[in-house]
Design a protein around this motif. Structure first.
Motif, short mmCIF file in Angstrom:
data_model
loop_
_atom_site.label_atom_id
_atom_site.label_comp_id
_atom_site.label_asym_id
_atom_site.label_seq_id
_atom_site.Cartn_x
_atom_site.Cartn_y
_atom_site.Cartn_z
N PHE A 45 0.72 -1.14 0.14
CA PHE A 45 0.01 0.20 -0.05
C PHE A 45 0.80 1.24 0.06
O PHE A 45 1.98 1.46 0.87
CB PHE A 45 -0.96 0.15 1.23
N LEU A 46 0.61 2.27 -0.71
CA LEU A 46 1.13 3.49 -0.96
C LEU A 46 0.18 4.56 -0.27
O LEU A 46 -0.91 4.72 -0.61
CB LEU A 46 1.64 3.82 -2.09
N LEU A 47 0.60 5.20 0.95
CA LEU A 47 -0.08 6.13 1.60
C LEU A 47 0.50 7.56 1.54
O LEU A 47 1.57 7.68 1.72
CB LEU A 47 -0.53 5.83 3.11
N ALA A 48 -0.52 8.52 1.04
CA ALA A 48 0.15 9.71 1.07
C ALA A 48 -0.30 10.56 2.48
O ALA A 48 -1.41 10.28 2.72
CB ALA A 48 -0.49 10.63 -0.11
N VAL A 49 0.77 11.23 3.17
CA VAL A 49 0.14 12.06 4.19
C VAL A 49 0.07 13.36 3.84
O VAL A 49 1.10 13.94 3.34
CB VAL A 49 1.37 11.88 5.47
N VAL A 50 -1.09 13.85 4.05
CA VAL A 50 -1.60 15.13 3.51
C VAL A 50 -2.10 15.98 4.65
O VAL A 50 -2.64 15.46 5.49
CB VAL A 50 -2.64 14.97 2.31
N ILE A 51 -1.75 17.33 4.68
CA ILE A 51 -2.10 18.46 5.42
C ILE A 51 -3.44 18.87 4.52
O ILE A 51 -2.87 19.92 3.76
CB ILE A 51 -1.10 19.22 5.79
N PRO A 52 -4.54 18.68 5.08
CA PRO A 52 -5.60 19.46 4.04
C PRO A 52 -5.85 21.02 4.47
O PRO A 52 -5.27 21.64 5.54
CB PRO A 52 -6.87 18.61 4.81
N CYS A 53 -5.95 21.68 3.18
CA CYS A 53 -6.26 23.12 3.45
C CYS A 53 -7.53 23.43 3.62
O CYS A 53 -8.45 22.82 2.95
CB CYS A 53 -5.53 23.77 2.04
N SER A 54 -7.89 24.24 4.52
CA SER A 54 -9.55 24.95 4.54
C SER A 54 -9.48 25.83 3.44
O SER A 54 -9.59 26.94 3.52
CB SER A 54 -9.31 25.65 6.08
N THR A 55 -10.33 25.23 2.49
CA THR A 55 -10.96 26.02 1.28
C THR A 55 -12.38 26.10 1.23
O THR A 55 -12.79 26.65 0.36
CB THR A 55 -10.37 25.41 0.12
N GLY A 56 -12.90 25.52 2.33
CA GLY A 56 -14.67 25.73 2.12
C GLY A 56 -15.14 24.61 1.01
O GLY A 56 -16.39 25.06 0.43
N GLY A 57 -14.41 23.77 0.48
CA GLY A 57 -14.63 23.09 -0.67
C GLY A 57 -14.83 23.60 -2.03
O GLY A 57 -15.36 23.12 -2.85
N ARG A 58 -14.22 24.75 -2.19
CA ARG A 58 -14.16 25.56 -3.25
C ARG A 58 -13.30 24.83 -4.54
O ARG A 58 -12.28 24.13 -4.24
CB ARG A 58 -13.70 27.01 -3.29
N ASP A 59 -13.64 24.98 -5.67
CA ASP A 59 -12.82 24.40 -6.81
C ASP A 59 -12.28 25.43 -7.68
O ASP A 59 -12.46 26.38 -8.16
CB ASP A 59 -13.98 23.66 -7.71
N ALA A 60 -10.75 25.24 -7.40
CA ALA A 60 -9.95 26.33 -7.81
C ALA A 60 -9.69 26.20 -9.50
O ALA A 60 -9.17 27.06 -9.96
CB ALA A 60 -8.27 26.22 -7.36
N THR A 61 -10.44 25.27 -10.15
CA THR A 61 -10.48 25.34 -11.46
C THR A 61 -11.69 26.28 -12.17
O THR A 61 -11.71 26.71 -13.29
CB THR A 61 -10.72 23.74 -11.94
N CYS A 62 -12.50 26.60 -11.14
CA CYS A 62 -13.65 27.42 -11.45
C CYS A 62 -13.90 28.87 -10.91
O CYS A 62 -14.38 29.62 -11.46
CB CYS A 62 -14.87 26.82 -11.05
N GLU A 63 -13.11 28.86 -9.71
CA GLU A 63 -13.37 30.24 -8.91
C GLU A 63 -11.90 30.36 -8.03
O GLU A 63 -11.08 29.51 -7.80
CB GLU A 63 -14.33 30.08 -8.05
N VAL A 64 -11.83 31.71 -7.94
CA VAL A 64 -10.33 31.83 -7.13
C VAL A 64 -10.54 31.20 -5.74
O VAL A 64 -11.66 31.24 -5.00
CB VAL A 64 -10.25 33.44 -6.79
N THR A 65 -9.62 30.59 -5.44
CA THR A 65 -9.63 29.79 -4.22
C THR A 65 -8.38 29.99 -3.26
O THR A 65 -7.00 29.81 -3.85
CB THR A 65 -9.79 28.19 -4.38
N THR A 66 -8.50 30.41 -2.31
CA THR A 66 -7.40 30.66 -1.16
C THR A 66 -7.58 30.22 0.17
O THR A 66 -8.77 29.62 0.54
CB THR A 66 -7.31 32.32 -1.17
N TYR A 67 -6.37 29.95 0.65
CA TYR A 67 -6.52 29.48 2.34
C TYR A 67 -5.60 30.04 3.02
O TYR A 67 -4.46 30.46 2.60
CB TYR A 67 -6.58 27.85 2.47
N SER A 68 -5.75 30.11 4.44
CA SER A 68 -4.76 30.55 5.21
C SER A 68 -4.54 29.68 6.52
O SER A 68 -3.80 29.74 7.28
CB SER A 68 -5.09 32.08 5.86
#
Length: 116
Positions: A45-68
């Motif tokens: 198994f290959l697992l990616a350890v990811v730190i999720p960004c708080s973007t409110g579920g926005r899709d950056a392909t369709c709208e400006v998406t930022t996070y802090s």
């Protein structure tokens, strides 16, 4: 990302959800055969350890998406990663640059031996 989960007839249909995160590391796990885990033979198994960004579920392909802010790191199956995106800092925020659209997706292939 869409989970590939068996659902009964009374379950609502799945819907696509967008998640962005920072890759922290990739874990390479070899598990032995196990009845408990329903593994008939040793499985990698290959697992990616990811730190999720708080973007409110926005899709950056369709709208400006930022996070802090980010949330607690999670380990996910590397096969669920659909694409790799970029980010750019502006003040205390990060903007996500996602140009994946429908035509660019991550594909995992077996290495090819080049012994020629």
């Amino acid at each position: 990302m869409v989970a590939n989960i068996h659902r009964g007839h009374d379950q609502p249909p799945q819907r696509r959800q967008i998640f962005y995160g920072q890759l922290d590391c990739i874990l390479d796990l070899e598990l032995p055969a196990s009845r408990t885990l329903n593994l008939a033979e040793p499985t990698r198994f290959l697992l990616a350890v990811v730190i999720p960004c708080s973007t409110g579920g926005r899709d950056a392909t369709c709208e400006v998406t930022t996070y802090s802010n980010t949330t607690t790191p999670i380990a996910i199956d590397l096969r669920t990663v659909e694409c790799v995106v970029g980010r750019v800092q502006r003040g205390n925020e990060w903007g996500i640059i996602d140009r994946s659209g429908d035509f660019a997706r991550t594909v995992f292939v077996d290495p090819v031996d080049d012994e020629d």
